[in-house]
Structure formats: structure tokens, C-alpha cells
Design a protein around this motif. Structure first.
Motif, short mmCIF file in Angstrom:
data_model
loop_
_atom_site.label_atom_id
_atom_site.label_comp_id
_atom_site.label_asym_id
_atom_site.label_seq_id
_atom_site.Cartn_x
_atom_site.Cartn_y
_atom_site.Cartn_z
N ASN A 59 37.01 43.59 23.36
CA ASN A 59 36.59 44.03 24.51
C ASN A 59 35.61 45.11 24.57
O ASN A 59 34.60 45.27 25.10
CB ASN A 59 37.97 44.13 25.60
CG ASN A 59 37.40 44.68 26.91
OD1 ASN A 59 36.36 44.49 27.42
ND2 ASN A 59 38.55 45.05 27.59
N TYR A 73 41.00 36.66 38.34
CA TYR A 73 39.86 37.04 37.52
C TYR A 73 39.04 38.00 38.45
O TYR A 73 38.37 38.91 37.81
CB TYR A 73 39.12 35.74 37.58
CG TYR A 73 39.31 34.70 36.30
CD1 TYR A 73 39.18 35.28 34.86
CD2 TYR A 73 39.97 33.79 36.59
CE1 TYR A 73 39.65 34.39 33.79
CE2 TYR A 73 40.73 32.72 35.40
CZ TYR A 73 40.24 33.04 34.16
OH TYR A 73 40.58 32.36 33.19
N TYR A 116 45.93 43.46 32.40
CA TYR A 116 45.53 42.23 31.92
C TYR A 116 46.85 41.63 31.33
O TYR A 116 47.78 42.61 30.98
CB TYR A 116 44.50 42.21 30.80
CG TYR A 116 43.00 41.97 31.27
CD1 TYR A 116 42.56 40.67 31.43
CD2 TYR A 116 42.38 43.24 31.56
CE1 TYR A 116 41.24 40.59 32.03
CE2 TYR A 116 40.97 42.99 32.16
CZ TYR A 116 40.42 41.54 32.36
OH TYR A 116 39.26 41.42 32.84
N SER A 126 38.88 31.88 30.14
CA SER A 126 38.83 33.11 29.39
C SER A 126 40.35 33.66 29.21
O SER A 126 40.81 34.09 28.12
CB SER A 126 37.88 34.37 29.82
OG SER A 126 36.70 33.98 29.80
N TYR A 127 41.16 33.30 30.04
CA TYR A 127 42.43 33.86 30.45
C TYR A 127 43.15 32.58 31.05
O TYR A 127 43.23 32.78 32.16
CB TYR A 127 42.40 35.34 31.39
CG TYR A 127 41.76 36.27 30.67
CD1 TYR A 127 42.14 37.03 29.53
CD2 TYR A 127 40.62 36.60 31.12
CE1 TYR A 127 41.42 38.08 29.07
CE2 TYR A 127 39.72 37.46 30.81
CZ TYR A 127 40.13 38.26 29.72
OH TYR A 127 39.33 39.48 29.20
N GLN A 186 32.27 32.95 36.00
CA GLN A 186 32.09 32.70 34.88
C GLN A 186 33.25 32.56 33.87
O GLN A 186 33.46 31.79 33.07
CB GLN A 186 31.01 33.64 34.21
CG GLN A 186 30.55 33.34 32.62
CD GLN A 186 29.61 34.29 32.03
OE1 GLN A 186 29.83 35.57 32.54
NE2 GLN A 186 28.89 34.03 31.15
N SER A 187 34.15 33.71 33.96
CA SER A 187 35.52 33.72 32.94
C SER A 187 36.20 32.48 33.33
O SER A 187 36.76 32.16 32.54
CB SER A 187 35.91 35.25 33.37
OG SER A 187 35.17 36.00 33.02
N ALA A 197 37.81 41.51 37.25
CA ALA A 197 36.19 42.01 36.88
C ALA A 197 35.71 43.01 37.69
O ALA A 197 34.96 43.79 37.25
CB ALA A 197 35.59 40.63 37.27
#
Length: 277
Positions: free
Chosen positions: A248, A156, A235, A142-143, A136-137, A160
Motif C-alpha cells: 500500500n 469501497y 480495512y 481489489s477487496y 475502479q477498485s 477510498a
């Protein structure tokens, strides 16, 4: 004439049970006084010295103790599936910390809290769920620093997994062990939708203590804050600002709220949607 005949037949059918009962009851009524009269006559002729001692006479049936099975109250609750939790929701999402409705459990020791966090982190469903979150990310980019493809998905994925493992460790083990809180979710299981939804949301800020009381949910609030701060270590540097850390933390609390609502209504979903007992 046909109407009268039908009425007569109906009247006979209505009266026939009464007639049958009267016929079966009449012999008993006629033969009933005879044993009593015989007992009275024989009792008057028998000498009092030959009568058995009262201490050894059998007790009447009305004085005999009622069997325990007859005194056991009948449980009116026939639907035992109401509020019953399972270890996983939708067969994938870990649900080890959920307690079924109307269930009282002893408090967890510190060791049991760490075992609960470990179970929720290394179960196979946790790996599957982390993979779904990573997909999903990556789909939402997202990044962007992680890029795409298998290499990007692996970046990812392990992050996660680290997020959910550290979050479980902080909220289910470390903070509850220090604050003596019970990290498990106790299902309400009854009442209207809004009442149960409000209860589920309130469990983010209210928690049960080891002594059976209630207190502010330091485990959820502080634990997710620690997880958000720890994520800055793995991250990208572009994501390590105070704003991103706070976002976050808020995202973790939002996920906890949604998770509580799904936990609360998961027994109903199983029973009514999937038809499982």
C-alpha cells in the motif's frame, strides 16, 4: 517591345518612392539655411544685455528626461499560459498544491498547511475522485470481502475517501509542519519532455523547505507510510499484514509519482489538447 515596356513600368515603380521622397525633401533642404542665416544676422545685432538669462532658458529637447513608458523593457514572453496551473486537473482531480512555473511564493505557515490539506480533502472534486477510485477498485475486485452492489460500492467509497483525506493530511500538513517543508509542487514548465519528467519524479524524494533550500522529502515518504499504517484500522483483517501495508505504501508513492508527472504537463495538455489559454 512588351518586355521593354514592362521593364520600364517596373523601373518606374521602383524609383517612384525615391522620387517622391526627393521632391518632399528638397523644399526643406532649400528653406533650411534661411532660418539659420536669419538667426545669425539677428543675433549679431541684438545687444548682449537684452539676451535672456541662461538660467531661465528652456532646456534642449535632447536633455529632457525620457518618459518612464519609453524606458520600460518589453517583455518578450507573450505566451502567459505556459506553466500556468489550475485548481483542478481535468476539472475533477484536485490540484490545489500545484504552483505555476517561475512563481515565487512565501513559505506556508503551519496553519496554512493544514488549511491546504483540508481544502484538498473536502472539495467537491475530492468526493468525485474518491467515487471514481472506488468504482475502479470494485471493478478490479481489489477487496473481495466488500462484495458487489451498492452496499459493496459504499464500502469501497468511504475507504477510498478516507485514504485520500488521511494521505492529504499527513503529506500536506502534519509531516511538513514538523519538518518545515513546503508540500506544494513547483512546476518546472520549460525544457524537454525527459527533463521535465525526471524533475517531476525527483520531487517525490526531493522537496523545497520553508527556508528556500532543498531536503529529503519526508512529507511524501513518511507521510504515505503513516497513511498506509493508518489504513490497517479500517480495512479487513485479511489486508493487515506487513506485506500488504508495504505494498500500500509503494502504491501511494507510485500514485504520487504519476500525479507529479500529470501536474507538470497539465498546463501543456490544457493549452495544446483542450486549446485553453
Amino acid at each position: 517591345m512588351p518586355t521593354n515596356r514592362c521593364a520600364a513600368v517596373a523601373l518606374f515603380l521602383l524609383l517612384s518612392p525615391t522620387l517622391v521622397w526627393a521632391q518632399t525633401a528638397e523644399p526643406d533642404k532649400q528653406s533650411g539655411p534661411a532660418p539659420e542665416q536669419q538667426a545669425q544676422q539677428s543675433g549679431s545685432t541684438v545687444d548682449s544685455a537684452t539676451q535672456p538669462d541662461a538660467a531661465v532658458e528652456p532646456k534642449p529637447l535632447m536633455d529632457m528626461p525620457t518618459p518612464a513608458a519609453d524606458r520600460t523593457p518589453v517583455n518578450p514572453k507573450t505566451n502567459s499560459s505556459e506553466g500556468q496551473q489550475t485548481k483542478r486537473m481535468f476539472w475533477i482531480i484536485p490540484n490545489f498544491a500545484a504552483v505555476s512555473a517561475d512563481t515565487k511564493l512565501p513559505p506556508l505557515t503551519a496553519r496554512e498547511k493544514y488549511a491546504l490539506a483540508l481544502e484538498g480533502s473536502v472539495d467537491y472534486s475530492s468526493f468525485v475522485w474518491s467515487g471514481m477510485l472506488a468504482a475502479q477498485s470494485m471493478a478490479l475486485r481489489s477487496y473481495p470481502e466488500f462484495h458487489n452492489g451498492m452496499a459493496g460500492y459504499s464500502r469501497y467509497y468511504w475507504r477510498a475517501f478516507a485514504d485520500q483525506a488521511s494521505g492529504s493530511f499527513f503529506t500536506d500538513a502534519l509531516v511538513p509542519a514538523l519538518t518545515h517543508e513546503d508540500p506544494r509542487y513547483y512546476t518546472l514548465g520549460h525544457g524537454g519532455f525527459f527533463r521535465r519528467a525526471r524533475y517531476a519524479l525527483s520531487r517525490v524524494v526531493v522537496i523545497k523547505t520553508d527556508s528556500g533550500g532543498r531536503s529529503f522529502n519526508f512529507s511524501e515518504i513518511v507521510g504515505n507510510g503513516l497513511e498506509a499504517g493508518l489504513s490497517n484500522l479500517y480495512y479487513p483483517p485479511e489486508e493487515r499484514s506487513f506485506h500488504n501495508t508495504a505494498m500500500n505504501w509503494v502504491a501511494q508513492l507510485e500514485a504520487a509519482s504519476i500525479n507529479n508527472i500529470v501536474r507538470e504537463f497539465w498546463p501543456d495538455i490544457r493549452h495544446k489538447v483542450f486549446r485553453q489559454k
